[in-house]
Design a protein around this motif. Structure first.
Motif, PDB file in Angstrom:
ATOM      1  N   LEU A  15       1.100   4.271  -2.893  1.00 11.32           N
ATOM      2  CA  LEU A  15       1.014   5.501  -2.576  1.00 11.32           C
ATOM      3  C   LEU A  15       2.315   6.324  -3.164  1.00 11.32           C
ATOM      4  O   LEU A  15       2.238   7.539  -3.725  1.00 11.32           O
ATOM      5  CB  LEU A  15       0.803   5.883  -1.281  1.00 11.32           C
TER       6      LEU A  15
ATOM      7  N   GLU B 196     -10.291   6.161   1.993  1.00  7.05           N
ATOM      8  CA  GLU B 196     -10.775   5.424   0.860  1.00  7.05           C
ATOM      9  C   GLU B 196     -11.875   4.414   1.476  1.00  7.05           C
ATOM     10  O   GLU B 196     -11.640   3.626   2.803  1.00  7.05           O
ATOM     11  CB  GLU B 196      -9.622   4.474   0.430  1.00  7.05           C
TER      12      GLU B 196
ATOM     13  N   PHE C  29       2.167   6.754  -6.987  1.00  6.02           N
ATOM     14  CA  PHE C  29       1.224   7.800  -7.306  1.00  6.02           C
ATOM     15  C   PHE C  29       1.740   8.911  -7.213  1.00  6.02           C
ATOM     16  O   PHE C  29       1.472   9.889  -8.055  1.00  6.02           O
ATOM     17  CB  PHE C  29      -0.057   7.398  -6.647  1.00  6.02           C
TER      18      PHE C  29
ATOM     19  N   GLN D   5       0.825  -1.199   0.165  1.00  7.68           N
ATOM     20  CA  GLN D   5      -0.069  -0.058  -0.027  1.00  7.68           C
ATOM     21  C   GLN D   5       0.837   1.234   0.028  1.00  7.68           C
ATOM     22  O   GLN D   5       0.522   2.151  -0.675  1.00  7.68           O
ATOM     23  CB  GLN D   5      -0.913  -0.030   1.222  1.00  7.68           C
TER      24      GLN D   5
ATOM     25  N   GLN E  50      -7.251   8.335   0.586  1.00 10.57           N
ATOM     26  CA  GLN E  50      -7.460   8.222  -0.871  1.00 10.57           C
ATOM     27  C   GLN E  50      -6.274   9.043  -1.465  1.00 10.57           C
ATOM     28  O   GLN E  50      -5.627  10.043  -1.010  1.00 10.57           O
ATOM     29  CB  GLN E  50      -8.642   9.329  -1.165  1.00 10.57           C
ATOM     30  N   HIS E  51      -5.703   8.541  -2.483  1.00  6.59           N
ATOM     31  CA  HIS E  51      -4.280   8.974  -3.077  1.00  6.59           C
ATOM     32  C   HIS E  51      -4.384  10.253  -3.561  1.00  6.59           C
ATOM     33  O   HIS E  51      -3.647  11.240  -3.389  1.00  6.59           O
ATOM     34  CB  HIS E  51      -3.737   7.927  -4.047  1.00  6.59           C
TER      35      HIS E  51
END
Length: 95
Positions: free
Chosen positions: A21, A87, A24, A17, A64-65
């Motif tokens: 992130l 999220e 992103f 995870q 939430q990214h």
């Protein structure tokens, strides 16, 4: 330069995870300083320039990214950062 620090639970295997992130955020700004480090059980804590903007320990959700990116951009402009959106949890089953 804005610094993003993520503390994640290794026991829960949240390192993936953190890498998602990280990828992103770096896709939007390759110059960001982003660190992922193993920490407390159940954690996925995100801090921007030392200010906590998300705590999975408190919310039981991942951030939430896009919301994290919004706060990074605020920090880059010299604005105060705030808590990021969570999220929604979609695949959790209570027994």
């Amino acid at each position: 330069m804005v610094k993003v620090e993520v503390e994640y639970c290794g026991t829960c295997n949240f390192s993936g995870q953190c890498q998602l992130l990280r990828q992103f955020l770096l896709a939007s700004d390759p110059d960001l300083e982003i660190s992922c480090r193993q920490g407390r059980r159940g954690s996925f804590e995100v801090a921007i320039d030392g200010q906590l903007v998300h705590s999975k320990l408190s919310s039981l959700a991942f951030p939430q990214h896009a919301s994290v990116l919004d706060q990074v951009q605020r920090a880059q402009r010299g604005e105060a950062v705030t808590t990021v959106r969570e999220e929604p949890i979609k695949d959790c089953v209570l027994m």
